[in-house]
Design an enzyme around this catalytic site. Sequence first.
Site, PDB file in Angstrom:
ATOM      1  N   CYS A  30      -4.011  10.028   5.060  1.00 35.23           N
ATOM      2  CA  CYS A  30      -4.466   9.669   6.599  1.00 35.23           C
ATOM      3  C   CYS A  30      -4.497  10.804   7.245  1.00 35.23           C
ATOM      4  O   CYS A  30      -3.704  11.721   7.247  1.00 35.23           O
ATOM      5  CB  CYS A  30      -3.426   8.683   7.158  1.00 35.23           C
ATOM      6  SG  CYS A  30      -3.914   8.320   9.031  1.00 35.23           S
ATOM      7  N   HIS A  75       0.993  -1.041  -0.001  1.00 35.75           N
ATOM      8  CA  HIS A  75       0.006  -0.014  -0.103  1.00 35.75           C
ATOM      9  C   HIS A  75       0.627   1.084  -0.112  1.00 35.75           C
ATOM     10  O   HIS A  75       1.613   1.450   0.963  1.00 35.75           O
ATOM     11  CB  HIS A  75      -0.868  -0.078   1.084  1.00 35.75           C
ATOM     12  CG  HIS A  75      -1.704   1.109   1.488  1.00 35.75           C
ATOM     13  ND1 HIS A  75      -3.081   1.001   1.066  1.00 35.75           N
ATOM     14  CD2 HIS A  75      -1.413   2.429   2.013  1.00 35.75           C
ATOM     15  CE1 HIS A  75      -3.701   2.178   1.498  1.00 35.75           C
ATOM     16  NE2 HIS A  75      -2.701   2.912   1.892  1.00 35.75           N
TER      17      HIS A  75
END
Length: 315
Positions: A240, A207
Site C-alpha cells: 500500500c 489478505h
Amino acid sequence: MQVPERVTICEVGTRDGFQIEPDFIPTEQKVEIVNVLSEAGVPRIEVTSFVHPKAVPQLRDAEAVMASIRRRPGTRYAALVPNDKGASRAVDAGVDVIHTVVSASESHNLANVNMTIAESIDKLRAVARIADRAGVRVQCGISTSFGCPFEGDVPLEQLESVVTRLVDLGARGIGLADTTGMANPRQVATVLERLMPRFPGVEWTLHTHDTRAMAIPNVLAALACGVTNLDASIGGLGGCPFAPGASGNVCTEDLVHCLHAMGVATGIDLDRLVAVARRVEQIVGRALPGQIIKAGPSTRRYPVPDAVAGRLKAS
Ligand code: COA
Ligand code: ZN
C-alpha cells in the site's frame, strides 16, 4: 492437520502489486498479465482500482485495462473502489465484483482515503446501492485488521465494530487485510475464532503481506479456522503506497505450490503461473521475492552424480 479440500485464490498483483511499482506499467502489459493469469485458471482477479488518479497514478488506466482484458468463463474480475465515484466507474467498466476498502484504524484510513472510518462507511453505503442496482457483487476489505503502521495494535473490538457496520450495510463477503505484515498465526486464529461464529453468514477472505515472512504461516492458521478464500500476488508483488514499510503480498505461485503439496486444490496450473511470474519479472525489470520461481516445485529432481550412481548400482 486440518486443511480444506479446496481453496479459492484471488490474484491481486495487478492491483496491490502494480499500484506501488515505481514506473507506470503500460496498459497493454497489464492486460497481458490479466489474460495469462486467466489462462492459468486463476478463479478471481482483482484487476485494478478505481481510485483518484492523483492518489495512485500507476492505475490511472483502470477503464482501459478493464475494456481490453479477455474474460475467461470461470474467472471473476474485480476492482478495488473506495467510494461512490469509484463504484460508478467500476460498474460502467463492467466489473463482476466490487472490492471496497476501509481500515480498522483511523490514521491509516485517513492516510489512505482521506476519510474517517465513519465517513468511509457512509460512502460504502452508497457503493452498495450502486452495486445493487447494477447487479454487481460487493466484497468489503478491511485494511490494518491485524495492526496499523501508525497506531500499532488494533484492538479486536475496534475491528469487530468495523465488521459489524459492514455487515449492517449488507456485506456478505469480508476480507481481513494484514496491510503491513504485522499479524502472527496465533493472532490470526484468535481473531477468526472470535469473528467467524459471531457473523455466521459471512464468507471470509484473508489478505496477507509477507513483510515479516509470516504470510504463509498466517494462511495456515486461517485454513485451520476454516477460511477458504485467500488473496495473493504473482511473484510476491504488492504494497500500500499509504502505509509506510509496506511490502509484497504472499506470493501466488509459492502459495499455490504449498497448497497443492498439501493436497489442497486451487484449480490453478502451477507451471503456467510460474511462467506468468517470469514475465512479470521481465516487465518490472527485477527479480521478485517468490521462492518457487528459483527452486522449482518440490517434485523437481536432479540427476544422480556418476559416483553415486555407480555405488547405487553396486549395492
Ligand atoms: N475516482 C476518480 N476520481 C475521484 C474518485 C474516484 N474513485 N473519488 C473522488 N474523485 C474525485 C472527485 O470527483 C473530485 O473531483 P473534482 O475535484 O474534479 O470535483 C475529487 O476527486 C475530490 O473528491 P473527494 O471526495 O474530496 O476525494 P479526496 O481528494 O478526499 O480523495 C479518495 C479521496 C478516496 C478518492 C482518494 O484518497 C483515493 O483515491 N485514495 C486511493 C487509496 C488507494 O488506492 N490506496 C491503495 C489501496 S488500499
Ligand atoms: Zn494489500
